[in-house]
Design an enzyme around this catalytic site. Sequence first.
Site, PDB file in Angstrom:
ATOM      1  N   PHE A 190       0.508   6.133  -7.406  1.00 40.43           N
ATOM      2  CA  PHE A 190      -0.862   5.722  -7.099  1.00 40.43           C
ATOM      3  C   PHE A 190      -1.812   6.850  -7.508  1.00 40.43           C
ATOM      4  CE2 PHE A 190      -4.425   4.855  -4.185  1.00 40.43           C
ATOM      5  CZ  PHE A 190      -4.597   3.502  -4.411  1.00 40.43           C
TER       6      PHE A 190
ATOM      7  N   ASP B  98       5.713   9.220  -0.797  1.00 41.83           N
ATOM      8  CA  ASP B  98       4.599   8.436  -0.278  1.00 41.83           C
ATOM      9  C   ASP B  98       5.153   7.064   0.133  1.00 41.83           C
ATOM     10  OD1 ASP B  98       2.356   6.815   0.111  1.00 41.83           O
ATOM     11  OD2 ASP B  98       1.151   7.953  -1.326  1.00 41.83           O
TER      12      ASP B  98
ATOM     13  N   TYR C  93      -2.969   1.414   7.467  1.00 37.00           N
ATOM     14  CA  TYR C  93      -3.691   0.134   7.401  1.00 37.00           C
ATOM     15  C   TYR C  93      -3.000  -0.921   6.564  1.00 37.00           C
ATOM     16  CZ  TYR C  93      -5.467   2.437   3.142  1.00 37.00           C
ATOM     17  OH  TYR C  93      -5.566   3.106   1.957  1.00 37.00           O
ATOM     18  N   LYS C  94      -1.854  -0.606   5.982  1.00 35.60           N
ATOM     19  CA  LYS C  94      -1.160  -1.605   5.156  1.00 35.60           C
ATOM     20  C   LYS C  94      -0.172  -2.374   6.049  1.00 35.60           C
ATOM     21  CE  LYS C  94      -2.245   0.832   0.938  1.00 35.60           C
ATOM     22  NZ  LYS C  94      -1.875   1.861  -0.034  1.00 35.60           N
TER      23      LYS C  94
ATOM     24  N   ARG D 217      -1.085  -9.683  -7.690  1.00 31.33           N
ATOM     25  CA  ARG D 217      -0.125  -9.087  -6.761  1.00 31.33           C
ATOM     26  C   ARG D 217      -0.159  -9.821  -5.423  1.00 31.33           C
ATOM     27  NH1 ARG D 217      -0.926  -2.923  -4.548  1.00 31.33           N
ATOM     28  NH2 ARG D 217      -2.722  -3.899  -3.545  1.00 31.33           N
TER      29      ARG D 217
HETATM   30  C1  LIG Z   1      -2.910   2.709  -0.561  1.00 25.97           C
HETATM   31  C2  LIG Z   1      -2.343   3.983  -1.065  1.00 25.97           C
HETATM   32  C3  LIG Z   1      -2.959   5.209  -0.778  1.00 25.97           C
HETATM   33  C4  LIG Z   1      -4.292   5.212  -0.096  1.00 25.97           C
HETATM   34  O1  LIG Z   1      -4.760   6.463   0.215  1.00 25.97           O
HETATM   35  P1  LIG Z   1      -6.024   6.588   1.176  1.00 25.97           P
HETATM   36  O2  LIG Z   1      -6.294   8.036   1.233  1.00 25.97           O
HETATM   37  O3  LIG Z   1      -5.645   5.993   2.487  1.00 25.97           O
HETATM   38  O4  LIG Z   1      -7.155   5.821   0.582  1.00 25.97           O
HETATM   39  C5  LIG Z   1      -2.307   6.352  -1.161  1.00 25.97           C
HETATM   40  N1  LIG Z   1      -1.123   6.321  -1.829  1.00 25.97           N
HETATM   41  C6  LIG Z   1      -0.539   5.146  -2.138  1.00 25.97           C
HETATM   42  C7  LIG Z   1       0.760   5.128  -2.856  1.00 25.97           C
HETATM   43  C8  LIG Z   1      -1.137   3.946  -1.783  1.00 25.97           C
HETATM   44  O5  LIG Z   1      -0.570   2.785  -2.115  1.00 25.97           O
END
Ligand SMILES: *Cc1c(COP(=O)(O)O)cnc(C)c1O
Length: 402
Positions: free
Chosen positions: A118, A189, A214-215, A361
């Site tokens: 990401f 992660d 939040y996911k 997705r």
């Molecule tokens: C959603 C996501 C994030 C989000 O990071 P935030 O700091 O909460 O915005 C980070 N890493 C991955 C792999 C994600 O899918």
Amino acid sequence: MVRKTHTDFEATKRLFTLPGSLIYLDGNSLGAMPKNVSERVQKTVDEQWGVSLIRGWNDHGWVHKPSSIGDRIGKLIGAENGTVLCGDNTSINVFKALATAVKMRPDRHIILSDTGNFPTDLYMAQGLSSLLEQGHELRLVEPEGVEAALDETIAVMMLTEVDYRTGRRHNMKSLTAKAHEVGALTLWDLAHSAGAFPVHLDACEADFAVGCGYKYLNGGPGAPAFVYAAKRHHEAMTTPLAGWWGHETPFSFDLDYRPASGINQMRVGTPSVLAMAAMEAALDLWDLVSLDDVRIRSVDLCELFIAEVERRCPELTLASPRSAEDRGSQVSFHAEEGYAIMQALIADGVIGDFRAPDIIRFGFTPLYIGPEDVVGAAEALERILKERRWDRPEFKVKAAVT
Ligand SMILES: *Cc1c(COP(=O)(O)O)cnc(C)c1O
């Protein structure tokens, strides 16, 4: 076929607030709202903040929330008590964990990651490297090439277990072992893993990890995230974000920083108590389910969706691995007009999302998604493609968040 499990997923679905006819396949971006959240937040506001004021930090245990909620998240990701802290967001936690790990390998300068990671993780590594000015470099390889790229120059192997676009899942245990063989540390992660399937951080001997609240954990928009450090590193590690809440004795107001012991040094500043209240309420649901059952159900829902979509929409090609073993809890398809197709789907009451350049997705969250939703979504997709309902100007206007 959707197998029967001991967990009653009809019952868990009733614990969420979901608009009646909506099919919500985006819990991998923002989890749905558990019904107990609104009451818990309301009570925290009215009965704790409103009445106790500053006394709430002690009287309601606000001060301990980052660790107590961290321990509850730890149970879902195979981490022993005292190794997970809840707070900040994932990006900040990537920075903390990565900087901490890099410092523990002072003779090495390569951070290894993959092109499926990401962007924020990659940006954080780039920002850290330029801040350090010691010749650190982020090296990106294809996801399939990570193992071959491991050598004795690698300080940290930083990977997202499940690819946010395709759902491809790395083998945490074997890659961690391979990284350790060359003396590298690992940072995982778990944004698309925590709450999606069982994770075994301690058993895999992972070094550091981060993830989102939040996911799949349903903690609400911008919910506090989490950071993990294996107990064996607690003595040696020092976080670069030396905030007062991570001090050994914050309320002695010393002029010099001394890190708190253990995972507590990963605290930075004052935690967001209202957001923690929502997170804590959302975590209650996990007491009712077995993550092994969640995984079984997730695999079955994903398989059903793939079969239904491939049968009904031959023009779409699967972007996710075909084998469930190599996949997280989402299914993606390549579609040239993906953005417009997704907008048309959303207009039709099926929410998934679009990831550039051409991925549509769909996230499958067994706590509130059942086989009837899967079939309903595939039917809607078929309709939209057959009737070219995506081919309208209003579906091609890009919004700020996609
Ligand atoms: C959603 C996501 C994030 C989000 O990071 P935030 O700091 O909460 O915005 C980070 N890493 C991955 C792999 C994600 O899918």
